[in-house]
Design an enzyme around this catalytic site. Structure first.
Site, PDB file in Angstrom:
ATOM      1  N   ASP A 162       1.556  -1.255  -0.029  1.00 39.51           N
ATOM      2  CA  ASP A 162      -0.196  -0.054  -0.129  1.00 39.51           C
ATOM      3  C   ASP A 162       0.871   0.802  -0.159  1.00 39.51           C
ATOM      4  O   ASP A 162       1.990   0.955   0.491  1.00 39.51           O
ATOM      5  CB  ASP A 162      -0.979  -0.042   1.332  1.00 39.51           C
ATOM      6  CG  ASP A 162      -1.674   1.303   1.768  1.00 39.51           C
ATOM      7  OD1 ASP A 162      -2.462   1.872   0.472  1.00 39.51           O
ATOM      8  OD2 ASP A 162      -1.861   1.492   2.442  1.00 39.51           O
ATOM      9  N   ASP A 172      -0.344   5.196   1.016  1.00 39.66           N
ATOM     10  CA  ASP A 172      -0.493   5.860   1.960  1.00 39.66           C
ATOM     11  C   ASP A 172      -0.770   5.485   3.000  1.00 39.66           C
ATOM     12  O   ASP A 172      -1.696   4.643   3.964  1.00 39.66           O
ATOM     13  CB  ASP A 172      -1.878   7.224   1.670  1.00 39.66           C
ATOM     14  CG  ASP A 172      -1.315   8.087   0.645  1.00 39.66           C
ATOM     15  OD1 ASP A 172      -0.934   8.505   0.327  1.00 39.66           O
ATOM     16  OD2 ASP A 172      -2.640   7.840   0.003  1.00 39.66           O
ATOM     17  N   ASP A 186      -1.279  -0.744   5.504  1.00 34.49           N
ATOM     18  CA  ASP A 186      -1.994  -0.767   7.213  1.00 34.49           C
ATOM     19  C   ASP A 186      -3.524  -0.338   7.555  1.00 34.49           C
ATOM     20  O   ASP A 186      -3.603  -0.065   8.694  1.00 34.49           O
ATOM     21  CB  ASP A 186      -1.514   0.652   7.335  1.00 34.49           C
ATOM     22  CG  ASP A 186      -1.970   1.910   6.511  1.00 34.49           C
ATOM     23  OD1 ASP A 186      -1.762   1.337   5.013  1.00 34.49           O
ATOM     24  OD2 ASP A 186      -2.539   2.415   6.603  1.00 34.49           O
TER      25      ASP A 186
END
Length: 224
Positions: free
Chosen positions: A11, A13, A177
């Site tokens: 991922d 951001d 995240d």
């Protein structure tokens, strides 16, 4: 090199880049232009994870509720357009790589892993953000929110990587995240690492049951 994994997906951001300050700046620049209240970074953080259209929609819902205003469809589209403009101008003004990201990515590339980014961020912003931190050359694929018909938590982007690079789902390790990262990985049959420091709607990433939970990006090297 871990012989099970051939490709490592990431991922963007909240995983590679702490983009919250620039996202909050862009959201608030658009809101204040229409005399709507500003949101704190902590609040903007809870809106991240499902792509820019959902982010600004959540911001508008909150701002209108706070101010008691009702925007017309035309005004809503204008706010969205201004957010897109401001974010295009503020991709990396305040954003920073998380600790140990660049060094770890370089290490993994040297070990022979294929690296890919799979993000819900607008596709046109993905390569410029990675280039701003001089890490774009490390990735063999960079998928954004408009690259494919489906975005995370749909497993489609990970199936796409399987087809493009000729690997099985079990040979992909996905690192993120957010619960959307873990859901997408597991739906595709890929093991997943959950990072504790990113953006996950103020919920512990462990609640999504990733295969590993790490506090620091460099801990990837303990399994790779």
């Amino acid at each position: 090199m871990n012989t099970q994994f051939k490709l490592i997906g990431f991922d963007l951001d909240g995983t590679l880049v702490n983009s919250l300050p620039d996202l909050a700046l862009s959201v608030n620049s658009a809101l204040t232009e229409f005399s709507l209240p500003k949101a704190s970074e902590e609040l903007v953080l809870t809106w991240i994870g499902n792509g820019a259209p959902v982010l600004i929609a959540r911001a508008l819902d909150w701002a209108c509720a706070q101010s008691g205003r009702e925007l017309t469809a035309s005004e809503i589209e204008k706010v969205k357009a201004q957010f897109n403009f401001y974010y295009g101008e503020n991709l990396c003004n305040i954003s920073r790589l998380y600790p140990n990201v660049k060094e770890t990515l370089e290490n993994l590339k040297e070990k022979g892993y294929t690296l890919a980014v799979v993000t819900n961020k607008p596709t046109r912003h993905v390569q410029p953000v990675l280039a701003a931190f001089s890490i774009d050359h490390l990735f063999s694929e960079m998928l954004g929110g408009q690259s494919l018909p489906a975005i995370k938590p749909h497993p489609g982007p990970l199936y796409y990587l399987c087809g493009k690079f000729g690997v099985e789902p079990r040979q992909i390790l996905f690192v993120g995240d957010s619960k959307n990262d873990i859901l997408a990985a597991h739906a595709a049959g890929c093991p997943a690492v959950g990072l504790t420091y990113g953006y996950n709607y103020n919920m512990p990433i462990s609640d999504s049951n990733p295969d590993w939970v790490f506090d620091d990006f460099s801990q990837l090297l303990t399994i790779l």
